[in-house]
Design a protein around this motif. Sequence first.
Motif, PDB file in Angstrom:
ATOM      1  N   GLN A   1       0.828  -1.203   0.000  1.00 51.82           N
ATOM      2  CA  GLN A   1       0.000   0.000   0.000  1.00 51.82           C
ATOM      3  C   GLN A   1       0.868   1.261   0.000  1.00 51.82           C
ATOM      4  O   GLN A   1       0.505   2.270  -0.607  1.00 51.82           O
ATOM      5  N   GLU A   2       2.039   1.210   0.685  1.00 52.36           N
ATOM      6  CA  GLU A   2       2.933   2.364   0.724  1.00 52.36           C
ATOM      7  C   GLU A   2       3.483   2.673  -0.678  1.00 52.36           C
ATOM      8  O   GLU A   2       3.592   3.838  -1.077  1.00 52.36           O
ATOM      9  N   GLU A   3       3.818   1.608  -1.437  1.00 54.56           N
ATOM     10  CA  GLU A   3       4.339   1.821  -2.789  1.00 54.56           C
ATOM     11  C   GLU A   3       3.270   2.387  -3.718  1.00 54.56           C
ATOM     12  O   GLU A   3       3.546   3.250  -4.557  1.00 54.56           O
ATOM     13  N   ILE A   4       2.054   1.912  -3.565  1.00 47.30           N
ATOM     14  CA  ILE A   4       0.953   2.444  -4.388  1.00 47.30           C
ATOM     15  C   ILE A   4       0.718   3.915  -4.065  1.00 47.30           C
ATOM     16  O   ILE A   4       0.536   4.751  -4.957  1.00 47.30           O
ATOM     17  N   GLN A   5       0.787   4.258  -2.791  1.00 43.63           N
ATOM     18  CA  GLN A   5       0.581   5.640  -2.382  1.00 43.63           C
ATOM     19  C   GLN A   5       1.701   6.538  -2.918  1.00 43.63           C
ATOM     20  O   GLN A   5       1.475   7.694  -3.296  1.00 43.63           O
ATOM     21  N   LYS A   6       2.932   5.992  -2.971  1.00 45.86           N
ATOM     22  CA  LYS A   6       4.062   6.770  -3.493  1.00 45.86           C
ATOM     23  C   LYS A   6       3.853   7.091  -4.972  1.00 45.86           C
ATOM     24  O   LYS A   6       4.119   8.200  -5.428  1.00 45.86           O
ATOM     25  N   PHE A   7       3.369   6.104  -5.750  1.00 45.95           N
ATOM     26  CA  PHE A   7       3.090   6.361  -7.162  1.00 45.95           C
ATOM     27  C   PHE A   7       2.031   7.448  -7.326  1.00 45.95           C
ATOM     28  O   PHE A   7       2.131   8.324  -8.191  1.00 45.95           O
ATOM     29  N   ASN A   8       1.040   7.420  -6.476  1.00 43.65           N
ATOM     30  CA  ASN A   8      -0.026   8.426  -6.545  1.00 43.65           C
ATOM     31  C   ASN A   8       0.504   9.824  -6.216  1.00 43.65           C
ATOM     32  O   ASN A   8       0.150  10.809  -6.877  1.00 43.65           O
ATOM     33  N   LEU A   9       1.361   9.874  -5.194  1.00 44.29           N
ATOM     34  CA  LEU A   9       1.916  11.166  -4.815  1.00 44.29           C
ATOM     35  C   LEU A   9       2.836  11.712  -5.904  1.00 44.29           C
ATOM     36  O   LEU A   9       2.840  12.921  -6.188  1.00 44.29           O
ATOM     37  N   ASP A  10       3.654  10.856  -6.514  1.00 49.85           N
ATOM     38  CA  ASP A  10       4.530  11.291  -7.610  1.00 49.85           C
ATOM     39  C   ASP A  10       3.713  11.847  -8.768  1.00 49.85           C
ATOM     40  O   ASP A  10       4.052  12.887  -9.345  1.00 49.85           O
ATOM     41  N   TYR A  11       2.645  11.161  -9.101  1.00 46.12           N
ATOM     42  CA  TYR A  11       1.794  11.604 -10.206  1.00 46.12           C
ATOM     43  C   TYR A  11       1.198  12.984  -9.906  1.00 46.12           C
ATOM     44  O   TYR A  11       1.217  13.892 -10.750  1.00 46.12           O
ATOM     45  N   GLU A  12       0.679  13.158  -8.704  1.00 45.26           N
ATOM     46  CA  GLU A  12       0.063  14.440  -8.339  1.00 45.26           C
ATOM     47  C   GLU A  12       1.099  15.566  -8.313  1.00 45.26           C
ATOM     48  O   GLU A  12       0.831  16.682  -8.752  1.00 45.26           O
ATOM     49  N   GLN A  13       2.305  15.266  -7.821  1.00 44.55           N
ATOM     50  CA  GLN A  13       3.357  16.281  -7.766  1.00 44.55           C
ATOM     51  C   GLN A  13       3.790  16.706  -9.162  1.00 44.55           C
ATOM     52  O   GLN A  13       3.904  17.904  -9.452  1.00 44.55           O
ATOM     53  N   TYR A  14       4.041  15.721 -10.032  1.00 42.73           N
ATOM     54  CA  TYR A  14       4.459  16.039 -11.397  1.00 42.73           C
ATOM     55  C   TYR A  14       3.354  16.781 -12.154  1.00 42.73           C
ATOM     56  O   TYR A  14       3.629  17.704 -12.921  1.00 42.73           O
ATOM     57  N   GLN A  15       2.123  16.380 -11.940  1.00 47.79           N
ATOM     58  CA  GLN A  15       1.010  17.040 -12.606  1.00 47.79           C
ATOM     59  C   GLN A  15       0.887  18.496 -12.141  1.00 47.79           C
ATOM     60  O   GLN A  15       0.626  19.392 -12.941  1.00 47.79           O
ATOM     61  N   ARG A  16       1.089  18.723 -10.855  1.00 50.88           N
ATOM     62  CA  ARG A  16       1.009  20.072 -10.307  1.00 50.88           C
ATOM     63  C   ARG A  16       2.131  20.960 -10.852  1.00 50.88           C
ATOM     64  O   ARG A  16       1.888  22.111 -11.245  1.00 50.88           O
ATOM     65  N   LEU A  17       3.349  20.435 -10.910  1.00 49.01           N
ATOM     66  CA  LEU A  17       4.469  21.214 -11.451  1.00 49.01           C
ATOM     67  C   LEU A  17       4.290  21.496 -12.942  1.00 49.01           C
ATOM     68  O   LEU A  17       4.615  22.590 -13.427  1.00 49.01           O
ATOM     69  N   ALA A  18       3.774  20.534 -13.679  1.00 45.21           N
ATOM     70  CA  ALA A  18       3.521  20.734 -15.108  1.00 45.21           C
ATOM     71  C   ALA A  18       2.502  21.849 -15.320  1.00 45.21           C
ATOM     72  O   ALA A  18       2.657  22.696 -16.214  1.00 45.21           O
TER      73      ALA A  18
END
Length: 413
Positions: free
Chosen positions: A108-125
Amino acid sequence: MSSASKYYGRRRRSSPLLPEGVDIIVESSPFDACSIVDKFLVYASSLIVVGSPIWFYGGIIYLFRKWRHYRELANAAAANKNITTSHYATSSGESSQESSEKQPPLSQEEIQKFNLDYEQYQRLAKRYCTALVTVLILSIWGPHRSRKVGEFLNARKWRLWDAWLNYVGYTVLHDKGSATRINNPQVNNNDDAILAFVPHGIFPFALAFSCLPQRGYEETWGVFRPVVATATKLFPLVRTFIAWMGGIDASRSAVSSALNLSESVGIAPGGIAEMFETYPKPGFHRNDEAFRVRNGIFKLAVKHNRPIIPIYCFGATKMLRRVQLPTFIENLSRMLKISLCLFFGKLGLPIPFRQRLMYVMGKTIYPPINNTSGELLDQQAQEMHHRFCDEIIRIFENNKEHYGWGNKMIRLV
């Protein structure tokens, strides 16, 4: 009161060091009047304004590349996110036990990390995309480009312009010559003259310092609207300052419209082509000064019954130096009407060399009394053109000695 006569009522001073018939209108400030603060303001503004095409377009490229980079990372994170969800599903034709044997499900921690990376990259873009779009919109259109904004900011009285005028030792002379001043009785005294500044130079400093700082025009020719090349739109900050001064595009229709409104205009008639007609171009010597005057402004002067004041600015061609490029680049520059040239100043940067600018106003060139249209208008315009060129050569030869250019020659190209 017309521009042609504004300076006649000014308090003028004579000097035994000047040629006969030459008066001082604005005296040069002492060399040490340019303080360390003045030099800092000049250097900083040069890098920001003159160098604006470099950092502005470089900034656009930087924002675009950052947006594209984070968009790709967001897409990759989204793909990884989709893969993680498939770990909990059974593939077609496989049991859940067979699927788990091939690749165990992520925590579950790894899945949450992927979600956070996606949201961070999307926000910076999104941030870089917003910044890129905002800069492009403001560079193309912006409410800050208005004469009213310039008046509100009191741009003509900024401390920056005092620094520049101290840096160049701003001087204005009036060379009346030996001939009696002859007026044209049909020229309306309420109309303003056309101010013609020669030479253009790599960067039109002569035209800029005559209309932007209040000190530059209040004791001389008064407020006027500068005529500028369309290529100035490529200089974002320069374009803004020009808009604050009420700049006019260098098209015949735009200039004619301004003259119809009885507005005073200033122009560097040599244009972009003139900057290539000087050293280091083959056939030119270091001591050669050249000027080029197009005939269009004289046609407008005859058509609108406007006098032209010839003004030569000593030193304008020495503030920046140009690297000679292949001939086809010069031809391309003329065709596109943009200045495709490689120039440099102090330390190889776009910081002008310190050079005293001495403006010399010559005798006013008046249009013919009986102006007309058609072929005769062309002949009358050509006559004004010849008189203008003769007057530029006269004031150059008459004033070059006391400027320190006794060994220089001027050429009409």
